[in-house]
Design an enzyme around this catalytic site. Sequence first.
Site, PDB file in Angstrom:
ATOM      1  CB  SER A 234      -0.911   0.103   1.216  1.00 56.48           C
ATOM      2  OG  SER A 234      -1.823  -0.942   1.385  1.00 56.48           O
ATOM      3  N   PRO A 313      -7.189  -0.104  -7.451  1.00 57.06           N
ATOM      4  CG  PRO A 313      -7.243   1.991  -8.985  1.00 57.06           C
ATOM      5  CD  PRO A 313      -7.375   0.255  -9.016  1.00 57.06           C
ATOM      6  NE  ARG A 315      -3.037   4.215   0.192  1.00 59.06           N
ATOM      7  CZ  ARG A 315      -3.202   3.726   1.256  1.00 59.06           C
ATOM      8  NH1 ARG A 315      -3.184   4.584   2.259  1.00 59.06           N
ATOM      9  NH2 ARG A 315      -3.101   2.607   1.776  1.00 59.06           N
ATOM     10  NE  ARG A 386      -4.092   5.281   6.090  1.00 62.28           N
ATOM     11  CZ  ARG A 386      -3.012   5.714   5.786  1.00 62.28           C
ATOM     12  NH1 ARG A 386      -2.915   7.310   6.229  1.00 62.28           N
ATOM     13  NH2 ARG A 386      -1.926   5.405   5.474  1.00 62.28           N
ATOM     14  CE1 TYR A 390      -1.916  -0.033   8.912  1.00 61.83           C
ATOM     15  CE2 TYR A 390      -2.902   2.120   7.937  1.00 61.83           C
ATOM     16  CZ  TYR A 390      -2.960   0.734   8.106  1.00 61.83           C
ATOM     17  OH  TYR A 390      -4.058  -0.044   7.774  1.00 61.83           O
ATOM     18  CB  CYS A 417      -9.225   7.024  27.380  1.00 59.21           C
ATOM     19  SG  CYS A 417     -10.314   7.777  27.993  1.00 59.21           S
ATOM     20  CD  GLU A 418      -5.592   3.485  23.867  1.00 58.80           C
ATOM     21  OE1 GLU A 418      -4.273   3.298  23.773  1.00 58.80           O
ATOM     22  OE2 GLU A 418      -6.379   2.691  24.105  1.00 58.80           O
TER      23      GLU A 418
END
Length: 499
Positions: A234, A313, A315, A386, A390, A417-418
């Site tokens: 990707s 495709p 994206r 994302r 990633y 909460c992260e």
Amino acid sequence: MFANPLSPSWLVPPDDDAVLPGHVWPANAERTASGAIAIGGVALPQLAAEFGTPLYVIDERDARNRASRTLAAFTAAAAAHGSTAVVYYAGKAFLCTEVVRWMVAEGLNIDVASGGELAVALAAGVEPARLGLHGNNKSLAEIDRAVGVGVGAIVIDSMIEIERVAAAAERHGRVQPVRLRINSGVHAHTHEYLATAREDQKFGIALADAPDAVAVIRAHAGLRFLGLHSHIGSQIFAVEGFLEAAHRLLALHAELRAGGDVPELNLGGGFGIAYVDSDQAPAIEQVADALLAAVASVCGELGIPVPRIAVEPGRTIVGPAGITLYEVGTTKDVIVTLEGVGDADAGNSDGGNIDAGAANDDDDRPSGTAVRRYVSVDGGMSDNARAALYGADYSVALASRASSVEPVLVRVAGKHCESGDIVVRDAYLPGDVQPGDLVAVPATGAYCFSLASNYNYLARPAVVAVRDGAARVIVRGETESDLLSRDVFANSADQTPLP
Ligand SMILES: Cc1ncc(COP(=O)(O)O)c(C=O)c1O
């Protein structure tokens, strides 16, 4: 101005915050006279007032134009080598019935990767022959439905699946066209690719095992072999990985022609887009020309005709056409010690949030520190996973107004909460960004809506399509009732008391 030393080397402070780089923003994005951003002729503050935030906004003309451009590019490139092309829109990037209809209207087929995606495509009224079904572990029910409705192609991913698809074809009295997914040993990342004998991943059948698999497919009267398939990764900018995969697949493709027809070669998707200003993605025409030239050259060496080329495709078609609109809730300056920070030796000290290593003359911040401004918005990893998944980079712009205040380095954080709940890791925004401002994150049309979750019971945002000054909700936003709808006892008067 100087860069904040906390800023990564690829990020340059903008000369003018109001500029929306054309390769990152939707084609129909602009600043209005008031300084607000408008997309498709609709001002973002108007959309926020009408539909709330967070909000996915998609530039319909841009998405459709990218679809038709892709088809035209591959059709022209294939025609130049005496062949044809078929383009599947990879629905996993962003699927809803309206987007399916746009893609089909622009001449694309639709690629689905689950029974759920198949259901959306069918609900859009697509002729099943224009659908392709993927997946490394399709359920028996998914295979049965796909064969039963007459999908145009099933991409077989394992030996076991050959028998499952053949059994479904027999049950339905159909001849099911199939492709065979190959693990080509080529894996591409954005800026590099890796070619090994066999990539260590779950998809496809090894090149060496493919002749046996194709022989088994051909032995089934209910299956029709279309050709080989590969998808190498990707967000790929360089075409070399595709060329290597095409090379490997074509050698096998030529060998398979001895045993019967092999009309097609499917090279998958994965073409890259610009997420930030410094990204330079090739135009789809360049990708198509390079791929077809390489395929034609290998076919020439092998003495075979250029097969029909299929690509998938996602994206590149919807990614740049979409933005996400948020409202700023809080801002917070965090002082960061520069020791060990990659670009700390940039050594500049012009005040604001860019002091580095020198005594600070405008506040009591210790020397050798810099400031990162956290701008927290009303969404986060639930609408855009994302960055957290990633480490993906994004950019951001002030959407509700223009500002002439010097830009500061910001990190746009979500409300989950992260601590890893980041939407935009590094970007510059005007230094007066404040609660109540709207900010827009471009290039979120792909893999944001489709990866969205209800983490922390946040309601997933609506999707609004904009075009020629008009806005239409194409997926409504979730409500509190939606959030509670699956909780069996939430609305029940008959709650069983705990023992
Ligand atoms: C088999 C296959 N085809 C096509 C795609 C679409 O890729 P992209 O959206 O990057 O073009 C994917 C994405 O993961 C995929 O797995």
